[in-house]
Design a protein around this motif. Structure first.
Motif, PDB file in Angstrom:
ATOM      1  N   VAL A   2      -0.175  -8.844   3.671  1.00  0.00           N
ATOM      2  CA  VAL A   2      -0.824  -7.564   3.368  1.00  0.00           C
ATOM      3  C   VAL A   2       0.001  -6.406   3.936  1.00  0.00           C
ATOM      4  N   MET A   3       0.523  -6.558   5.135  1.00  0.00           N
ATOM      5  CA  MET A   3       1.371  -5.510   5.710  1.00  0.00           C
ATOM      6  C   MET A   3       2.599  -5.266   4.836  1.00  0.00           C
ATOM      7  N   ALA A   4       3.239  -6.336   4.402  1.00  0.00           N
ATOM      8  CA  ALA A   4       4.446  -6.204   3.580  1.00  0.00           C
ATOM      9  C   ALA A   4       4.133  -5.584   2.226  1.00  0.00           C
ATOM     10  N   LEU A   5       3.015  -5.982   1.637  1.00  0.00           N
ATOM     11  CA  LEU A   5       2.678  -5.524   0.295  1.00  0.00           C
ATOM     12  C   LEU A   5       2.116  -4.108   0.286  1.00  0.00           C
ATOM     13  N   SER A   6       1.463  -3.700   1.362  1.00  0.00           N
ATOM     14  CA  SER A   6       0.838  -2.372   1.402  1.00  0.00           C
ATOM     15  C   SER A   6       1.749  -1.300   1.985  1.00  0.00           C
ATOM     16  N   PHE A   7       2.892  -1.671   2.536  1.00  0.00           N
ATOM     17  CA  PHE A   7       3.748  -0.705   3.216  1.00  0.00           C
ATOM     18  C   PHE A   7       4.255   0.369   2.249  1.00  0.00           C
ATOM     19  N   TYR A   8       4.772  -0.046   1.081  1.00  0.00           N
ATOM     20  CA  TYR A   8       5.301   0.936   0.124  1.00  0.00           C
ATOM     21  C   TYR A   8       4.208   1.845  -0.437  1.00  0.00           C
ATOM     22  N   PRO A   9       3.093   1.297  -0.987  1.00  0.00           N
ATOM     23  CA  PRO A   9       2.061   2.209  -1.516  1.00  0.00           C
ATOM     24  C   PRO A   9       1.451   3.111  -0.462  1.00  0.00           C
ATOM     25  N   THR A  10       1.332   2.639   0.786  1.00  0.00           N
ATOM     26  CA  THR A  10       0.815   3.498   1.856  1.00  0.00           C
ATOM     27  C   THR A  10       1.734   4.693   2.069  1.00  0.00           C
ATOM     28  N   ALA A  11       3.032   4.410   2.121  1.00  0.00           N
ATOM     29  CA  ALA A  11       4.010   5.481   2.324  1.00  0.00           C
ATOM     30  C   ALA A  11       4.004   6.463   1.156  1.00  0.00           C
ATOM     31  N   TYR A  12       3.884   5.949  -0.046  1.00  0.00           N
ATOM     32  CA  TYR A  12       3.890   6.814  -1.230  1.00  0.00           C
ATOM     33  C   TYR A  12       2.643   7.700  -1.268  1.00  0.00           C
ATOM     34  N   ILE A  13       1.496   7.123  -0.936  1.00  0.00           N
ATOM     35  CA  ILE A  13       0.251   7.893  -0.909  1.00  0.00           C
ATOM     36  C   ILE A  13       0.315   8.964   0.174  1.00  0.00           C
ATOM     37  N   MET A  14       0.904   8.644   1.317  1.00  0.00           N
ATOM     38  CA  MET A  14       1.057   9.632   2.381  1.00  0.00           C
ATOM     39  C   MET A  14       1.827  10.849   1.885  1.00  0.00           C
ATOM     40  N   ARG A  15       2.920  10.607   1.175  1.00  0.00           N
ATOM     41  CA  ARG A  15       3.722  11.719   0.668  1.00  0.00           C
ATOM     42  C   ARG A  15       2.977  12.487  -0.427  1.00  0.00           C
ATOM     43  N   LEU A  16       2.295  11.761  -1.302  1.00  0.00           N
ATOM     44  CA  LEU A  16       1.513  12.423  -2.345  1.00  0.00           C
ATOM     45  C   LEU A  16       0.439  13.324  -1.746  1.00  0.00           C
ATOM     46  N   MET A  17      -0.318  12.789  -0.787  1.00  0.00           N
ATOM     47  CA  MET A  17      -1.403  13.542  -0.174  1.00  0.00           C
ATOM     48  C   MET A  17      -0.885  14.748   0.587  1.00  0.00           C
ATOM     49  N   ARG A  18       0.220  14.582   1.274  1.00  0.00           N
ATOM     50  CA  ARG A  18       0.772  15.709   2.047  1.00  0.00           C
ATOM     51  C   ARG A  18       1.142  16.864   1.128  1.00  0.00           C
ATOM     52  N   SER A  19       1.937  16.571   0.078  1.00  0.00           N
ATOM     53  CA  SER A  19       2.371  17.645  -0.811  1.00  0.00           C
ATOM     54  C   SER A  19       1.193  18.248  -1.583  1.00  0.00           C
ATOM     55  N   SER A  20       0.259  17.400  -2.031  1.00  0.00           N
ATOM     56  CA  SER A  20      -0.895  17.891  -2.775  1.00  0.00           C
ATOM     57  C   SER A  20      -1.822  18.726  -1.886  1.00  0.00           C
ATOM     58  N   MET A  21      -2.036  18.266  -0.666  1.00  0.00           N
ATOM     59  CA  MET A  21      -2.899  18.994   0.260  1.00  0.00           C
ATOM     60  C   MET A  21      -2.290  20.345   0.640  1.00  0.00           C
ATOM     61  N   LEU A  22      -0.992  20.397   0.835  1.00  0.00           N
ATOM     62  CA  LEU A  22      -0.329  21.670   1.146  1.00  0.00           C
ATOM     63  C   LEU A  22      -0.505  22.657  -0.008  1.00  0.00           C
TER      64      LEU A  22
END
Length: 305
Positions: A176-196
């Motif tokens: 789960v850690m290996a499989l969720s690492f990429y989508p977690t990182a991508y969502i973090m970047r999406l949320m940051r730019s969208s929230m700003l």
């Protein structure tokens, strides 16, 4: 809405047919066959097996026969796992992949959304920089590298987590850690730019000027609009957790559909390759349709065409 759904179902049927057709002919262009790897098998026995499964017929006739059977829900028998149907293999193996992928999706959403919001609220500070570095690493580093690092530290060096199979809850941690690492990182970047972007809108400044508390302003106004890009990404993310799990399942020896699909390709198990491809294509298309509908529910202003 009903008109849109009907249109998407029609396009989905055409897409699935196109995927099945392309896969069928590309698969048969690959040198070799399902029975060439069999040990001590005579040419007569090979010819008998090909006749049994219809592989001795012209290629286009094989295609028409397969499509006709598939339309009636018959995905055929496995050419390598004698006595088992493709449908039975999929129904047996997919729940394992679905559990690992489903948990990975929940982890990605649970971590990615709040961390992206925090990075936006702490823009330019150390917290923002740290989250941005983690997000960049998560997007840049391939999943097999993550798997190797996790196996070395937690499985070999520390010996605190099991490295093979799926048994107890501990077996799920590293996959789960290996499989969720990429989508977690991508969502973090999406949320940051969208929230700003949302925080800089006029209605947010107006809410602040009216004395609306920061908590209410963030979760009632900002988050609902900022989360729309994440909702859009959920469809591809669900697809990634299914198709991307192939590598993870192989490394951690998880008895899921991903590992079965890879073995089918290596063994030229044509019917299993076709059945798995059609199943996954259907799954991905359904996920995208559901996400589009949820997108409309989140923001009623969006027009579905």
């Amino acid at each position: 809405m009903l008109k849109y759904i009907a249109k998407r179902i029609g396009l989905a049927i055409v897409t699935i047919w196109a995927v099945a057709t392309i896969t069928f002919f590309l698969m048969n262009m690959v040198p070799g066959g399902p029975f060439l790897s069999e040990k001590a098998i005579s040419p007569q026995a090979t010819a008998a097996l090909e006749a049994k499964y219809g592989l001795d017929k012209p290629l286009f006739q094989q295609y028409l026969t397969y499509i006709g059977d598939a339309l009636h829900g018959d995905l055929g028998d496995s050419l390598k796992q004698r006595g088992r149907t493709v449908a039975d293999i999929i129904l047996t193996k997919f729940p394992v992949s679905a559990r690992v992928g489903g948990i990975s999706v929940l982890v990605a959403l649970t971590l990615g959304i709040p961390l992206g919001c925090i990075a936006a609220l702490k823009r330019g500070k150390f917290t923002d920089s740290l989250i941005s570095v983690v997000a960049t690493c998560g997007i840049a580093v391939p999943s097999f590298v993550i798997c190797t690092v996790l196996l070395y530290f937690f499985g070999v060096k520390l010996g605190v987590l099991p490295t093979l199979g799926i048994g107890t809850w501990k077996h799920y941690i590293m996959p789960v850690m290996a499989l969720s690492f990429y989508p977690t990182a991508y969502i973090m970047r999406l949320m940051r730019s969208s929230m700003l972007d949302v925080l800089g809108q006029d209605y947010m400044r107006t809410a602040k000027a009216k004395g609306v508390s920061g908590f209410v302003s963030l979760f009632k106004h900002a988050l609902r609009n900022a989360i729309l890009p994440v909702v859009t990404y959920v469809g591809p993310m669900l697809a990634y957790t299914v198709t991307g799990s192939f590598v993870v399942e192989k490394i951690f020896t998880i008895p899921g559909l991903g590992g079965e699909f890879i073995r089918a390709i290596n063994g030229r198990d044509y019917t299993l390759i076709m059945g798995t491809t059609i199943f996954l294509a259907t799954l991905i298309i359904v996920m995208n349709v559901v996400v589009d509908i949820v997108y409309k529910l989140v923001d009623p202003r969006i027009k579905l065409k």
